[in-house]
Scaffold this motif. Structure first.
Motif, short mmCIF file in Angstrom:
data_model
loop_
_atom_site.label_atom_id
_atom_site.label_comp_id
_atom_site.label_asym_id
_atom_site.label_seq_id
_atom_site.Cartn_x
_atom_site.Cartn_y
_atom_site.Cartn_z
N TYR A 343 0.81 -1.22 0.00
CA TYR A 343 0.00 0.00 0.00
C TYR A 343 0.85 1.27 0.00
N LEU A 344 2.04 1.22 0.60
CA LEU A 344 2.95 2.36 0.55
C LEU A 344 3.26 2.74 -0.89
N LEU A 345 3.53 1.72 -1.72
CA LEU A 345 3.92 1.99 -3.10
C LEU A 345 2.76 2.46 -3.97
N ARG A 346 1.55 2.42 -3.44
CA ARG A 346 0.40 3.00 -4.15
C ARG A 346 -0.07 4.29 -3.48
N SER A 347 0.65 4.75 -2.48
CA SER A 347 0.27 5.97 -1.77
C SER A 347 0.59 7.20 -2.61
N ASN A 348 0.00 8.33 -2.25
CA ASN A 348 0.26 9.58 -2.97
C ASN A 348 1.73 9.95 -2.94
N GLU A 349 2.37 9.72 -1.77
CA GLU A 349 3.78 10.07 -1.62
C GLU A 349 4.64 9.42 -2.70
N VAL A 350 4.42 8.14 -2.93
CA VAL A 350 5.22 7.39 -3.90
C VAL A 350 4.75 7.64 -5.32
N ARG A 351 3.44 7.62 -5.53
CA ARG A 351 2.91 7.80 -6.89
C ARG A 351 3.32 9.15 -7.49
N ASN A 352 3.34 10.20 -6.68
CA ASN A 352 3.75 11.51 -7.20
C ASN A 352 5.19 11.49 -7.69
N GLN A 353 6.04 10.77 -6.98
CA GLN A 353 7.44 10.67 -7.40
C GLN A 353 7.59 9.88 -8.69
N ILE A 354 6.84 8.80 -8.81
CA ILE A 354 6.97 7.94 -9.99
C ILE A 354 6.42 8.62 -11.24
N GLU A 355 5.30 9.30 -11.12
CA GLU A 355 4.69 9.96 -12.29
C GLU A 355 5.64 10.97 -12.92
N ILE A 356 6.43 11.65 -12.09
CA ILE A 356 7.38 12.63 -12.61
C ILE A 356 8.46 11.96 -13.48
N LEU A 357 8.75 10.71 -13.20
CA LEU A 357 9.80 9.99 -13.91
C LEU A 357 9.35 9.45 -15.27
N ALA A 358 8.05 9.46 -15.53
CA ALA A 358 7.53 8.90 -16.78
C ALA A 358 8.01 9.70 -17.98
N GLN A 359 8.44 9.00 -19.02
CA GLN A 359 8.94 9.65 -20.23
C GLN A 359 8.21 9.09 -21.45
N GLY A 360 7.92 9.97 -22.40
CA GLY A 360 7.27 9.53 -23.63
C GLY A 360 6.29 10.55 -24.13
N ILE A 361 5.66 10.24 -25.26
CA ILE A 361 4.66 11.12 -25.87
C ILE A 361 3.34 10.38 -26.02
N SER A 362 3.29 9.41 -26.92
CA SER A 362 2.05 8.64 -27.09
C SER A 362 1.96 7.50 -26.08
N ARG A 363 3.15 7.04 -25.65
CA ARG A 363 3.18 6.00 -24.60
C ARG A 363 4.33 6.34 -23.66
N TYR A 364 4.08 6.15 -22.36
CA TYR A 364 5.05 6.56 -21.36
C TYR A 364 5.77 5.35 -20.77
N ASN A 365 7.07 5.54 -20.52
CA ASN A 365 7.90 4.46 -19.99
C ASN A 365 8.65 4.95 -18.76
N ILE A 366 9.14 3.98 -18.00
CA ILE A 366 9.91 4.31 -16.81
C ILE A 366 11.00 3.25 -16.63
N SER A 367 12.16 3.66 -16.16
CA SER A 367 13.25 2.71 -15.97
C SER A 367 13.28 2.23 -14.53
N LYS A 368 13.69 0.97 -14.36
CA LYS A 368 13.74 0.44 -13.00
C LYS A 368 14.81 1.15 -12.17
N GLY A 369 15.86 1.63 -12.83
CA GLY A 369 16.90 2.36 -12.12
C GLY A 369 16.36 3.63 -11.48
N LYS A 370 15.53 4.35 -12.22
CA LYS A 370 14.94 5.58 -11.69
C LYS A 370 13.95 5.28 -10.56
N VAL A 371 13.19 4.19 -10.70
CA VAL A 371 12.25 3.83 -9.64
C VAL A 371 12.99 3.53 -8.35
#
Length: 421
Positions: A343-371
């Motif tokens: 549940y921590l990893l679905r909390s606002n605190e974590v989700r806000n950090q992850i969304e910022i890391l998303a990269q792309g235009i039509s489809r967004y990706n994220i690297s495990k290193g950044k996570v």
């Protein structure tokens, strides 16, 4: 259907020996008309406060809105000009384009509203109970009848003439009509009640996810269980375990059979705690990394930044289970409560950090290193356990409510199939 006479499979006891039902065309028992077209009314004519004018999008789920917000409204002057398009209580409205088999019943709340050119209005005569007719037109038979005569494939449409020819089956006694209509209306009210209860519980969970974990730069959450007073510790996720990749080197011939399984993308996407029954077959391959109890699984791509990097924890230890190639795994090496982590990893605190890391235009990706670089908050184990168990009970309640709602909806469909000819 009984071939000798028109009677439904299921009938109220007092009508078991009543007359057979009648088959009629909708035009024989109702007045049907189309709303005003664009030449009559334009978007520029809408006002902030006036009389709502509904279109197909306002009852796509089979119910009309219970508030005016978000609905175009017209002035008193235009209302006077459009009096012939005013709705009355118990009118039935049909979508003229798109989902042409959808209809909704006008309640006293929508009385005196208007209907647009994308809507067909059905007004039954006094010999017909409109509530009964609403459900009659919601049966699979009636829906298929309308759809089969619709014009167009990509965007089906119907008109008054098509709707007029729709076959309807009616009990000869209006008392039987009313009893069927009232029975199904009560069932709909029960479904609505359970739907609202479910939505309320989901909203409560969202609120707790925002308040029971510390916000950025904070050491304690806004909402906390009694007895816990220590500050939480912050650390990078990557310091608590190691990552691994999903399956690789597979072709389509490897899937759908075999002695191994893999966790699907949608299982990770939808569930904080993976559904261990939602796996698919794949050939056994010792080169792949097996998913173990307590592993956290992350999605690596999505159509929106809001949905990228969603996590799910795997709480099963059977062998030969792999991870799909569109996700990566994280295996904790530090002692943490598994439910808390989910549940921590679905909390606002974590989700806000992850969304910022998303990269792309039509489809967004994220690297495990950044996570692995995101910061997470950790209380003492006892507090982790209390939080994890709290959210698990909340999720169990949501699941039970969803199952009840599913059963009620299935019950309604069964009655629609059995209580009508």
């Amino acid at each position: 259907m009984n071939e000798k006479k028109l009677v439904p499979r299921r009938r109220f006891e007092e009508f078991q020996n009543a007359d057979a039902w009648e088959q009629l065309r909708l035009e024989e028992i109702s007045d049907i008309r189309t709303g005003p077209f664009g030449s009559t009314l334009h978007a520029k004519d809408y006002v902030k406060e006036g009389t709502p004018i509904i279109t197909t999008e306002h009852f796509k789920n089979g119910d009309l809105p219970k508030q005016k917000d978000g609905i175009p409204q017209v002035s008193a002057e235009d209302l006077l000009r459009l009096q012939s398009y005013v709705l009355k209580t118990d009118d039935i409205v049909f979508s003229r384009v798109g989902s042409v088999d959808i209809n909704a019943l006008v309640t006293p709340f929508q009385r005196d509203w208007l209907f647009s050119g994308r809507v067909l209005r059905v007004r039954t005569n006094n010999s017909i109970d409109s509530q009964y007719m609403h459900y009659e037109l919601s049966t699979s038979r009636a829906k298929n009848d309308v759809i089969s005569r619709a014009v167009g494939q990509t965007m089906p449409s119907i008109n008054t003439e098509i709707l007029k020819q729709t076959r309807v089956f009616i009990p000869t006694e209006i008392k039987e009509q009313k009893q069927i209509g009232a029975f199904l209306s009560n069932l709909d009210n029960l479904i609505t009640l359970h739907q609202r209860k479910l939505e309320k519980t989901k909203a409560m969970k969202s609120a707790y996810l925002a308040e029971m974990f510390p916000a950025e730069c904070e050491r304690v959450p806004k909402r906390r269980f009694t007895g816990f007073i220590k500050d939480w510790q912050k650390t990078m996720l990557g310091k608590l375990g190691n990552t691994y990749s999903g399956m690789s080197g597979k072709t389509k011939e490897d899937f759908g059979h075999g002695d191994a399984e893999f966790v699907t993308y949608m299982n990770v996407f939808k569930n904080e705690i993976s559904d261990i029954s939602l796996t698919e077959k794949v050939v056994l391959d010792n080169k792949q990394t097996e998913v173990k109890y307590g592993d956290v699984l992350f999605t690596t791509s999505s159509e929106t930044p809001h949905e990228v990097g969603l996590s799910s924890i795997w709480l099963d230890n059977r062998p030969n289970v792999y991870l799909n190639s569109f996700c990566f795994g994280f295996r904790p090496t530090s002692e943490m409560n598994k439910l808390y982590l989910a549940y921590l990893l679905r909390s606002n605190e974590v989700r806000n950090q992850i969304e910022i890391l998303a990269q792309g235009i039509s489809r967004y990706n994220i690297s495990k290193g950044k996570v692995m670089e995101i910061t997470i908050s950790i209380p003492d184990y006892e507090e982790q356990q209390a939080i994890g168990e709290f959210f698990k009970k909340l999720d169990d309640s949501i699941t039970n409510q969803q199952q009840k709602l599913k059963k009620l909806k299935a019950m309604k469909q069964a009655y629609l199939a059995e209580m009508f000819v």
